[in-house]
Design a protein around this motif. Structure first.
Motif, short mmCIF file in Angstrom:
data_model
loop_
_atom_site.label_atom_id
_atom_site.label_comp_id
_atom_site.label_asym_id
_atom_site.label_seq_id
_atom_site.Cartn_x
_atom_site.Cartn_y
_atom_site.Cartn_z
N CYS A 40 0.83 -1.21 0.00
CA CYS A 40 0.00 0.00 0.00
C CYS A 40 0.87 1.27 0.00
N SER A 42 1.58 3.46 2.29
CA SER A 42 2.55 3.66 3.38
C SER A 42 3.76 2.74 3.19
N HIS A 60 1.31 -5.27 5.48
CA HIS A 60 0.21 -5.21 6.45
C HIS A 60 -1.15 -5.21 5.75
N GLU A 61 -1.19 -5.61 4.46
CA GLU A 61 -2.43 -5.65 3.69
C GLU A 61 -2.70 -7.09 3.26
ZN LIG Z 1 -1.80 0.01 4.32
#
Ligand SMILES: [Zn+2]
Length: 64
Positions: A40, A42, A60-61
């Motif tokens: 993503c 970030s 973290h996705e």
């Molecule tokens: Zn994210």
């Protein structure tokens, strides 16, 4: 020792996949095995140097 792979940002545009020890699961916690994950905005900010922490993990996705 159980091993898993993790994507680390070591510096601007420097991403490496490393073998790391699996986290220990505490009471009331679960450990989820991911087959794939997205990258993503970030994560891209980390890759392109907008954060300055020494070694950051990506991913973290989660995805199915
Ligand atoms: Zn994210």
């Amino acid at each position: 020792m159980d091993i898993m792979k993790a994507a680390h940002v070591l510096g601007p545009s420097d991403v490496q996949i490393k073998n790391v020890e699996k986290p220990q699961v505490g009471s009331g916690e679960i450990l989820v095995s991911m087959k794939a994950c997205g990258v993503c905005g970030s994560d891209l900010e980390k890759i392109y140097g907008k954060y300055s922490q020494p070694s950051m993990r990506l991913g973290h996705e989660p995805s199915e």
